[in-house]
Design a protein around this motif. Structure first.
Motif, PDB file in Angstrom:
ATOM      1  N   GLN A  28       0.322  -1.307  -0.023  1.00  0.00           N
ATOM      2  CA  GLN A  28       0.101   0.080   0.095  1.00  0.00           C
ATOM      3  C   GLN A  28       0.802   1.269  -0.083  1.00  0.00           C
ATOM      4  N   LEU A  29       0.459   2.030  -1.266  1.00  0.00           N
ATOM      5  CA  LEU A  29       0.859   2.878  -0.717  1.00  0.00           C
ATOM      6  C   LEU A  29       0.984   4.223  -0.946  1.00  0.00           C
ATOM      7  N   VAL A  30       0.764   5.657  -0.037  1.00  0.00           N
ATOM      8  CA  VAL A  30      -0.191   6.860   0.399  1.00  0.00           C
ATOM      9  C   VAL A  30       1.009   7.994   0.123  1.00  0.00           C
ATOM     10  N   GLU A  31       0.319   8.857  -0.686  1.00  0.00           N
ATOM     11  CA  GLU A  31       1.413  10.342  -0.987  1.00  0.00           C
ATOM     12  C   GLU A  31       0.566  11.587   0.260  1.00  0.00           C
ATOM     13  N   SER A  32       1.551  12.242   0.030  1.00  0.00           N
ATOM     14  CA  SER A  32       1.415  13.476   0.663  1.00  0.00           C
ATOM     15  C   SER A  32       2.582  14.380   0.589  1.00  0.00           C
ATOM     16  N   GLY A  33       1.518  15.931   0.541  1.00  0.00           N
ATOM     17  CA  GLY A  33       2.904  16.710   0.223  1.00  0.00           C
ATOM     18  C   GLY A  33       2.237  17.328  -0.930  1.00  0.00           C
ATOM     19  N   GLY A  34       1.089  17.270  -1.798  1.00  0.00           N
ATOM     20  CA  GLY A  34       1.025  18.161  -2.677  1.00  0.00           C
ATOM     21  C   GLY A  34       0.069  19.141  -2.121  1.00  0.00           C
TER      22      GLY A  34
ATOM     23  N   ASN B  77      10.943   3.024   5.063  1.00  0.00           N
ATOM     24  CA  ASN B  77       9.868   2.778   3.831  1.00  0.00           C
ATOM     25  C   ASN B  77       8.725   4.083   3.159  1.00  0.00           C
ATOM     26  N   THR B  78       9.837   5.256   2.735  1.00  0.00           N
ATOM     27  CA  THR B  78       9.296   6.393   2.260  1.00  0.00           C
ATOM     28  C   THR B  78      10.412   6.648   1.634  1.00  0.00           C
ATOM     29  N   VAL B  79       9.308   7.175   0.536  1.00  0.00           N
ATOM     30  CA  VAL B  79      10.207   7.862  -0.447  1.00  0.00           C
ATOM     31  C   VAL B  79       9.424   9.132  -0.890  1.00  0.00           C
ATOM     32  N   TYR B  80      11.150  10.251  -1.129  1.00  0.00           N
ATOM     33  CA  TYR B  80      10.831  11.475  -1.470  1.00  0.00           C
ATOM     34  C   TYR B  80      10.850  11.712  -2.420  1.00  0.00           C
ATOM     35  N   LEU B  81       9.898  13.238  -2.669  1.00  0.00           N
ATOM     36  CA  LEU B  81      10.666  13.456  -4.579  1.00  0.00           C
ATOM     37  C   LEU B  81      10.729  14.942  -3.741  1.00  0.00           C
ATOM     38  N   GLN B  82      11.416  15.679  -4.272  1.00  0.00           N
ATOM     39  CA  GLN B  82      11.977  17.214  -3.803  1.00  0.00           C
ATOM     40  C   GLN B  82      11.942  17.734  -4.991  1.00  0.00           C
ATOM     41  N   MET B  83      10.633  18.889  -5.123  1.00  0.00           N
ATOM     42  CA  MET B  83      10.589  19.875  -7.012  1.00  0.00           C
ATOM     43  C   MET B  83      11.094  20.659  -6.250  1.00  0.00           C
ATOM     44  N   ASN B  84      12.044  21.523  -7.151  1.00  0.00           N
ATOM     45  CA  ASN B  84      12.036  23.086  -7.005  1.00  0.00           C
ATOM     46  C   ASN B  84      12.378  24.180  -8.223  1.00  0.00           C
TER      47      ASN B  84
ATOM     48  N   LEU C  72       7.022  15.513  -1.706  1.00  0.00           N
ATOM     49  CA  LEU C  72       6.091  14.543  -2.043  1.00  0.00           C
ATOM     50  C   LEU C  72       6.457  13.590  -1.045  1.00  0.00           C
ATOM     51  N   SER C  73       5.613  13.158  -0.668  1.00  0.00           N
ATOM     52  CA  SER C  73       6.807  11.463   0.729  1.00  0.00           C
ATOM     53  C   SER C  73       5.155  10.279   0.163  1.00  0.00           C
ATOM     54  N   CYS C  74       5.579   9.898   0.007  1.00  0.00           N
ATOM     55  CA  CYS C  74       4.731   8.519   0.038  1.00  0.00           C
ATOM     56  C   CYS C  74       5.487   7.411   0.792  1.00  0.00           C
ATOM     57  N   ALA C  75       4.610   7.064   1.630  1.00  0.00           N
ATOM     58  CA  ALA C  75       4.727   5.981   2.233  1.00  0.00           C
ATOM     59  C   ALA C  75       4.419   4.123   2.253  1.00  0.00           C
ATOM     60  N   ALA C  76       5.123   3.643   2.328  1.00  0.00           N
ATOM     61  CA  ALA C  76       5.112   2.257   1.969  1.00  0.00           C
ATOM     62  C   ALA C  76       4.816   1.849   2.749  1.00  0.00           C
ATOM     63  N   SER C  77       3.176   0.487   2.746  1.00  0.00           N
ATOM     64  CA  SER C  77       3.485   0.033   3.576  1.00  0.00           C
ATOM     65  C   SER C  77       4.139  -1.192   4.201  1.00  0.00           C
ATOM     66  N   GLN C  78       5.525  -1.683   3.202  1.00  0.00           N
ATOM     67  CA  GLN C  78       6.568  -2.529   4.146  1.00  0.00           C
ATOM     68  C   GLN C  78       7.453  -2.248   3.361  1.00  0.00           C
ATOM     69  N   SER C  79       8.348  -2.819   3.552  1.00  0.00           N
ATOM     70  CA  SER C  79      10.114  -2.705   2.988  1.00  0.00           C
ATOM     71  C   SER C  79       9.991  -2.045   2.180  1.00  0.00           C
ATOM     72  N   ILE C  80      10.871  -1.027   1.303  1.00  0.00           N
ATOM     73  CA  ILE C  80      11.079  -0.906   0.248  1.00  0.00           C
ATOM     74  C   ILE C  80      12.726  -1.265  -0.619  1.00  0.00           C
ATOM     75  N   PHE C  81      13.211  -1.762   0.766  1.00  0.00           N
ATOM     76  CA  PHE C  81      15.014  -1.781   0.794  1.00  0.00           C
ATOM     77  C   PHE C  81      14.507  -2.574  -1.229  1.00  0.00           C
ATOM     78  N   SER C  82      13.304  -4.031  -1.065  1.00  0.00           N
ATOM     79  CA  SER C  82      14.199  -5.066  -2.021  1.00  0.00           C
ATOM     80  C   SER C  82      12.857  -4.102  -2.850  1.00  0.00           C
ATOM     81  N   MET C  83      12.079  -3.617  -3.570  1.00  0.00           N
ATOM     82  CA  MET C  83      11.323  -3.172  -4.366  1.00  0.00           C
ATOM     83  C   MET C  83      12.489  -3.192  -5.576  1.00  0.00           C
TER      84      MET C  83
END
Length: 116
Positions: free
Chosen positions: A3-9, A76-83, A20-31
């Motif tokens: 499950q993926l939940v975005e925030s920060g827009g 377990n979070t991925v970010y997108l910094q947008m400048n 933007l942040s994307c929080a995953a419901s499980q480890s992203i290390f092995s994605m």
């Protein structure tokens, strides 16, 4: 399925920044892949940026030098910094994950609007 939940827009003026942040419901290390797509009105969904499990990063040409993707494996979070945001960055942004085993997942999407 992860499950993926975005925030920060939100709404930002041209030249501004958002993260933007994307929080995953499980480890992203092995994605195999995790990253961001976007879809503007009347246009197809397109890749913005993604990062592989090995750390290889790909950016769309239109965002190179302005956007930065990163991940925090402990959170377990991925970010997108947008400048230096532009009008044409206005879109719904989707987090996307492809696990090493299993099916791909999409977040629900989050609106980013660049307007003066």
């Amino acid at each position: 399925q992860v499950q993926l939940v975005e925030s920060g827009g939100g709404l930002v003026q041209p030249g501004g920044s958002l993260r933007l942040s994307c929080a995953a419901s499980q480890s992203i290390f092995s994605m195999a892949f995790i990253g961001w797509y976007r879809q503007a009105p009347g246009k197809q969904r397109e890749l913005v940026a993604r990062i592989t499990g090995g750390g290889t990063i790909t950016y769309a040409d239109s965002v190179k030098g302005r956007f930065t993707i990163s991940r925090d494996n402990a959170k377990n979070t991925v970010y997108l910094q947008m400048n230096s945001l532009k009008f044409e960055d206005t879109a719904v942004y989707y987090c996307h994950a492809v696990p090493s085993l299993g099916f791909q997942s999409w977040g629900q999407g989050i609106q980013v609007t660049v307007s003066s």
